[in-house]
Scaffold this motif. Structure first.
Motif, PDB file in Angstrom:
ATOM      1  N   SER A 122       7.892   1.784 -84.838  1.00 40.61           N
ATOM      2  CA  SER A 122       7.094   2.295 -86.099  1.00 40.61           C
ATOM      3  C   SER A 122       7.577   3.014 -86.832  1.00 40.61           C
ATOM      4  N   TYR A 147      10.041   4.924 -85.593  1.00 42.88           N
ATOM      5  CA  TYR A 147      12.013   4.839 -85.639  1.00 42.88           C
ATOM      6  C   TYR A 147      12.459   4.088 -87.346  1.00 42.88           C
ATOM      7  N   LYS A 148      11.003   2.797 -87.131  1.00 45.27           N
ATOM      8  CA  LYS A 148      11.709   2.160 -88.747  1.00 45.27           C
ATOM      9  C   LYS A 148      11.471   2.474 -90.111  1.00 45.27           C
TER      10      LYS A 148
END
Length: 146
Positions: A72, A74-75
């Motif tokens: 989560s 990273y995105k």
């Protein structure tokens, strides 16, 4: 991305350093009847729950939780969410390090607070960080529903 990494590492470092200081100086009274340092190893999860779980199970679930937060973290492109995930991840990784490096698979807790005459569960900086991160995300959900 660099800011995300630095924020996460900063939280992890503050928690690990504070735990080493607590171990070095041991339990002591800071402000009587309010704030004390009480060094203890917590084999359970938050607030000592789950003490009966096997340490391998706890390590595995903490690892999977950190992995989910990493994905989560990273995105997301949202700065607010990034900060929240950094708080959660920094604290989670730090507590995971404790589980991996302690003989009993426990986490070092040392902050003891008494509120209105009630002794609260002992906790650490990582626990505060994780709680702040979750509160930030929860707050965002509440605000978006209005």
């Amino acid at each position: 991305m660099i800011r995300k990494i630095l924020a996460t590492i900063s939280i992890l470092a503050v928690d690990q350093i504070s735990k080493r200081i607590a171990i070095q100086y041991g339990s002591r009274i800071i402000y009587e009847n309010f704030l004390n340092i009480h060094v203890m190893w917590n084999k359970g999860i938050s607030f000592g729950m789950g003490k009966s779980f096997h340490s391998t199970f706890l390590k595995f679930t903490v690892f999977l939780s950190c992995l989910a937060v990493v994905i989560s973290w990273y995105k997301t492109k949202n700065k607010f969410d990034s900060k929240a995930y950094s708080f959660i991840l920094g604290g989670g990784i730090s507590n995971f390090i404790d589980r991996l490096t302690s003989d009993s698979g426990a986490v070092l807790d040392f902050i003891s607070i008494k509120l209105f005459g009630i002794n609260m569960p002992v906790f650490n900086i990582a626990d505060i960080s994780i709680s702040i991160g979750f509160l930030m995300l929860f707050w965002k959900i509440i605000l978006n529903k209005k």
